[in-house]
Design a protein around this motif. Structure first.
Motif, PDB file in Angstrom:
ATOM      1  N   PHE A 185       0.694  -1.428  -0.041  1.00  0.00           N
ATOM      2  CA  PHE A 185       0.037   0.179  -0.066  1.00  0.00           C
ATOM      3  C   PHE A 185       0.882   1.188   0.059  1.00  0.00           C
ATOM      4  O   PHE A 185       0.690   2.063  -0.850  1.00  0.00           O
ATOM      5  N   ASN A 186       1.823   1.276   0.973  1.00  0.00           N
ATOM      6  CA  ASN A 186       2.754   2.694   1.040  1.00  0.00           C
ATOM      7  C   ASN A 186       3.521   2.933  -0.297  1.00  0.00           C
ATOM      8  O   ASN A 186       3.556   3.988  -0.713  1.00  0.00           O
ATOM      9  N   LYS A 187       4.044   1.509  -0.902  1.00  0.00           N
ATOM     10  CA  LYS A 187       4.674   1.844  -2.104  1.00  0.00           C
ATOM     11  C   LYS A 187       3.920   2.352  -3.325  1.00  0.00           C
ATOM     12  O   LYS A 187       4.448   3.507  -4.174  1.00  0.00           O
ATOM     13  N   ASP A 188       2.806   2.060  -3.419  1.00  0.00           N
ATOM     14  CA  ASP A 188       1.778   2.452  -4.510  1.00  0.00           C
ATOM     15  C   ASP A 188       1.109   3.746  -4.320  1.00  0.00           C
ATOM     16  O   ASP A 188       1.124   4.485  -5.302  1.00  0.00           O
ATOM     17  N   ILE A 189       0.990   4.071  -2.918  1.00  0.00           N
ATOM     18  CA  ILE A 189       0.600   5.420  -2.595  1.00  0.00           C
ATOM     19  C   ILE A 189       1.687   6.415  -2.875  1.00  0.00           C
ATOM     20  O   ILE A 189       1.377   7.597  -3.495  1.00  0.00           O
ATOM     21  N   ALA A 190       2.875   5.967  -2.614  1.00  0.00           N
ATOM     22  CA  ALA A 190       4.097   7.031  -2.924  1.00  0.00           C
ATOM     23  C   ALA A 190       4.138   6.995  -4.423  1.00  0.00           C
ATOM     24  O   ALA A 190       4.604   8.216  -4.822  1.00  0.00           O
ATOM     25  N   LYS A 193       1.651   9.685  -5.440  1.00  0.00           N
ATOM     26  CA  LYS A 193       1.731  11.089  -4.987  1.00  0.00           C
ATOM     27  C   LYS A 193       2.968  11.542  -5.715  1.00  0.00           C
ATOM     28  O   LYS A 193       3.058  12.646  -6.104  1.00  0.00           O
ATOM     29  N   ASN A 194       4.079  10.831  -5.948  1.00  0.00           N
ATOM     30  CA  ASN A 194       5.235  11.314  -6.904  1.00  0.00           C
ATOM     31  C   ASN A 194       4.678  11.734  -8.229  1.00  0.00           C
ATOM     32  O   ASN A 194       5.312  12.398  -8.924  1.00  0.00           O
ATOM     33  N   HIS A 195       3.826  11.014  -8.652  1.00  0.00           N
ATOM     34  CA  HIS A 195       3.438  11.585 -10.200  1.00  0.00           C
ATOM     35  C   HIS A 195       2.088  12.152 -10.196  1.00  0.00           C
ATOM     36  O   HIS A 195       1.455  12.317 -11.271  1.00  0.00           O
ATOM     37  N   ASN A 196       1.658  12.954  -8.928  1.00  0.00           N
ATOM     38  CA  ASN A 196       0.362  13.493  -9.091  1.00  0.00           C
ATOM     39  C   ASN A 196      -0.859  12.944  -9.396  1.00  0.00           C
ATOM     40  O   ASN A 196      -1.774  13.477  -9.825  1.00  0.00           O
ATOM     41  N   GLU A 197      -0.956  11.789  -9.382  1.00  0.00           N
ATOM     42  CA  GLU A 197      -2.140  10.908  -9.632  1.00  0.00           C
ATOM     43  C   GLU A 197      -2.965  10.930  -8.367  1.00  0.00           C
ATOM     44  O   GLU A 197      -3.288   9.719  -7.702  1.00  0.00           O
ATOM     45  N   ILE A 198      -3.577  11.954  -8.048  1.00  0.00           N
ATOM     46  CA  ILE A 198      -4.087  12.048  -6.588  1.00  0.00           C
ATOM     47  C   ILE A 198      -5.457  11.561  -6.324  1.00  0.00           C
ATOM     48  O   ILE A 198      -5.778  11.021  -5.330  1.00  0.00           O
ATOM     49  N   TYR A 199      -6.180  11.446  -7.462  1.00  0.00           N
ATOM     50  CA  TYR A 199      -7.414  10.772  -7.378  1.00  0.00           C
ATOM     51  C   TYR A 199      -7.485   9.297  -7.371  1.00  0.00           C
ATOM     52  O   TYR A 199      -8.264   8.608  -6.586  1.00  0.00           O
ATOM     53  N   VAL A 200      -6.388   8.536  -8.136  1.00  0.00           N
ATOM     54  CA  VAL A 200      -6.072   7.092  -7.680  1.00  0.00           C
ATOM     55  C   VAL A 200      -5.478   7.058  -6.333  1.00  0.00           C
ATOM     56  O   VAL A 200      -5.772   5.866  -5.735  1.00  0.00           O
ATOM     57  N   MET A 201      -4.543   7.887  -5.844  1.00  0.00           N
ATOM     58  CA  MET A 201      -4.271   7.859  -4.558  1.00  0.00           C
ATOM     59  C   MET A 201      -5.342   7.655  -3.681  1.00  0.00           C
ATOM     60  O   MET A 201      -5.243   7.161  -2.610  1.00  0.00           O
ATOM     61  N   ALA A 202      -6.447   8.666  -3.814  1.00  0.00           N
ATOM     62  CA  ALA A 202      -7.457   8.557  -2.948  1.00  0.00           C
ATOM     63  C   ALA A 202      -8.184   7.305  -2.871  1.00  0.00           C
ATOM     64  O   ALA A 202      -8.734   6.828  -1.627  1.00  0.00           O
ATOM     65  N   GLU A 203      -8.538   6.519  -4.308  1.00  0.00           N
ATOM     66  CA  GLU A 203      -8.869   5.266  -4.043  1.00  0.00           C
ATOM     67  C   GLU A 203      -8.066   4.260  -3.445  1.00  0.00           C
ATOM     68  O   GLU A 203      -8.551   3.216  -2.790  1.00  0.00           O
TER      69      GLU A 203
END
Length: 616
Positions: A185-190, A193-203
């Motif tokens: 989870f932490n790796k995928d959320i990072a 975040k690093n690529h500014n895909e915030i809406y997928v990060m929210a999922e």
């Protein structure tokens, strides 16, 4: 030569639409304005309207059907037909949707079009995620999506589906999770975040919230992740696509509050969900109504509990009838779709053979002309680049000097502005509440000038004491002394002293209820909380026409909770402008600075409740 060049430009823009992938990326960044009337532009418009309104645009759909000429066009049509079926009813017609998505996937593989392969696999993975019976296929399509993902959004989305598959498969097969699941989870959320895909990060945060709840029973961790997802999705809450996301988050939070026996908060979250969901026949709405009924039962409000239980049963009966009707319709439509697809395939194959012969000869002529033109253009470009490089070096040195000057000026202005804001907040928060209390005392003096219901001398003394206190606070601000009563006596004592002073005016009674505040809190946070409560009391005195205020303060599990309730006239909380003013907007900014949450629940003529949650 000019005619050949024109042919090249027309051919490249119509056949090799290289910007289509960029437009797809634009679509998933939710920049939803698309121009043009070609088939690709119509496809993007159709998808944009699904995101905005959650309704298929029949006119665009019919227009696309008339424009299908190539095998690639048929892929776009298959994707739209799948989406059309997916969202045109209250229940997902899985078989027909999947048939269209799978057809688009196979044709995209044959065309070797990675953009359309990703579009197809995105939908197939969504289908598998929402259907437990297809878990055996989920792993294969998840791997395919990861291997073909060709943009940051597609990569982020494929990682989300892959992690969803790992969770589902391990739970269904082993009833357990891998030891490294939180690291994944932490790796995928990072990555998001690093690529500014915030809406997928929210999922991912929403899925992590479910994981903490279901598998680890860590409800506070679960709530933290739901709140992160909610904050991100709320930035796009005008789009129906995000309303669905927010609906699911509110229901998830409601279940958490129900488990924590906070039944009123659970009902508040369900109320938010029901406000944004427009579907009348929805299984999740039925379950939400059942949870509302359970909450009222726990609160011993049995009439309300029975009312919502009946509503959920009525909705359940309606859903059952619709499911039967759709099942019959699915079988008929699937047969007609397969028959029509077979006929269209034969016709397209014949057209394809004719076009291949026509374009093959034209292609060789166009490519030769293009190579000659590019060579000429490249030589001119090299000369221009050499000249521009010299000019850029001069500009670069000038720009560097200007940036240094601007940085110095900005630092000075920022410091001055910060000091002005601090003084303004001190005056507004600290002096405002004392002046409001003074106003109450003077009103009592005015009302009791002839009718001596109170001890006049005592009231004069209290008023004089408040005036002295106001003077001292102004003097303290002038000498930049912030701590005040809090530094000497602590948050709880300071609030109680303030409540006693205001209550002594006999117009507003304030009750303080506390729990767990025997632990020390960081001094700056204590000052912030004290001033927020000062501001809330001031607002109540000025606007609410209330006679009673209850302030609940509790410190539990490294979380400070403040509930401020009054019995005043209430207001329409949907019309609050948080961006302007120093009242509720200022409070919200200060709470967000501490990564906390700020909720308002106000009903006209029934009072106002304000809930603050701040991590300590």
């Amino acid at each position: 030569m000019k005619k050949a060049l024109i042919l090249v430009l027309i051919y490249c823009s119509s056949v090799y639409a290289q910007n289509f992938k960029g437009q797809i990326d634009k679509l998933y960044n939710y920049n939803l304005l698309f121009e043009g009337n070609d088939l690709e532009s119509l496809y993007l418009k159709f998808q944009a309207e699904l995101i905005i309104d959650a309704k298929p645009n029949i006119k665009i759909y019919q227009s696309i059907k008339t424009k299908v000429k190539s095998n690639r066009d048929s892929i776009l049509l298959a994707l739209i037909e799948g989406d059309n079926v997916w969202l045109s009813n209250n229940f997902k017609r899985d078989s027909i949707s999947f048939t269209n998505y799978f057809s688009a996937y196979q044709k995209s593989i044959q065309q070797n079009d990675s953009t359309l392969i990703c579009e197809s696999l995105n939908r197939i993975n969504r289908y598998c995620l929402e259907s437990e019976e297809n878990i055996k296929d989920f792993g294969f399509y998840s791997n395919q999506y990861i291997s073909f993902a060709n943009s940051n959004y597609q990569k982020a989305k494929s990682k989300f589906f892959r992690l969803s598959y790992i969770l589902q498969s391990n739970f269904l097969i082993n009833n357990s999770l891998p030891n490294n699941i939180l690291d994944l989870f932490n790796k995928d959320i990072a990555f998001c975040k690093n690529h500014n895909e915030i809406y997928v990060m929210a999922e991912f945060h929403n899925l992590l919230g479910v994981t903490y709840d279901v598998f680890y029973k860590k409800m506070n961790r679960s709530l933290d992740n739901y709140q992160i997802a909610e904050k991100i999705f709320s930035t796009q809450k005008k789009l129906n696509y995000f309303k669905t996301k927010l609906f699911n988050i509110y229901i998830n939070k409601a279940h958490i509050y129900h488990q924590k026996k906070q039944y009123k908060l659970s009902n508040i979250e369900i109320g938010k969900a029901l406000k944004i969901n427009q579907k009348k026949n929805n299984i999740r709405i039925k379950r939400a109504l059942e949870l509302v009924s359970s909450n009222f039962q726990k609160l011993n409000q049995l009439d309300s509990s029975l009312y919502y239980l009946k509503k959920s049963k009525t909705l359940g009966d309606s859903i059952g009838l619709i499911q039967k009707a759709i099942a019959i319709s699915d079988i008929t439509e699937k047969y007609q779709a397969e028959k029509k697809e077979k006929e269209n395939l034969e016709l397209r194959e014949k057209r394809k053979q004719d076009k291949i012969l026509l374009f093959s000869g034209a292609l060789f002529m166009i490519l030769g002309s293009l190579i000659a033109y590019l060579n000429l253009k490249n030589s001119k470009r090299k000369r221009l680049l050499a000249e521009q490089q010299k000019e850029l070096e001069k500009q670069k040195n000038l720009t560097l000097l200007k940036e240094q000057e601007i940085t110095t000026i900005n630092a000075m202005v920022a410091g001055q502005e910060k000091e002005r804001i601090r003084i303004a907040e001190d005056l507004h928060d600290n002096i405002g509440s004392v002046l409001a209390t003074l106003k109450l005392h003077f009103e009592n003096l005015k009302l009791n000038r002839e009718k001596k219901h109170f001890n006049q001398e005592e009231l004069y003394n209290k008023t004089e004491k408040l005036i002295d206190e106001t003077y001292l606070k102004v003097r303290s601000i002038a000498h930049a002394k912030n701590a005040g009563v809090i530094a000497n006596q602590g948050l709880l004592v300071a609030i109680k002293i303030m409540a006693d002073k205001i209550s002594s005016a006999n117009q507003l009674h304030i009750e303080i209820v506390d729990f767990g505040l025997d632990k020390p809190i960081e001094s700056n946070l204590e000052i912030t909380i004290f001033r927020i409560i000062q501001e809330l009391i001031t607002n109540t005195i000025k606007h609410a026409e209330a006679t009673e205020v209850t302030i609940n303060l509790s410190l539990f599990d490294e979380n400070l909770n403040v509930i401020f309730e009054d019995n005043g006239k209430g207001f329409n909380d949907s019309k609050i402008d948080f961006k302007n003013g120093m009242g509720l907007g200022s409070i919200q900014k200060r709470i967000e600075h501490y990564n906390g949450t700020f909720q308002i629940d106000s009903v006209l003529n029934r009072g106002t409740s304000i809930i603050l949650n701040i991590p300590v």
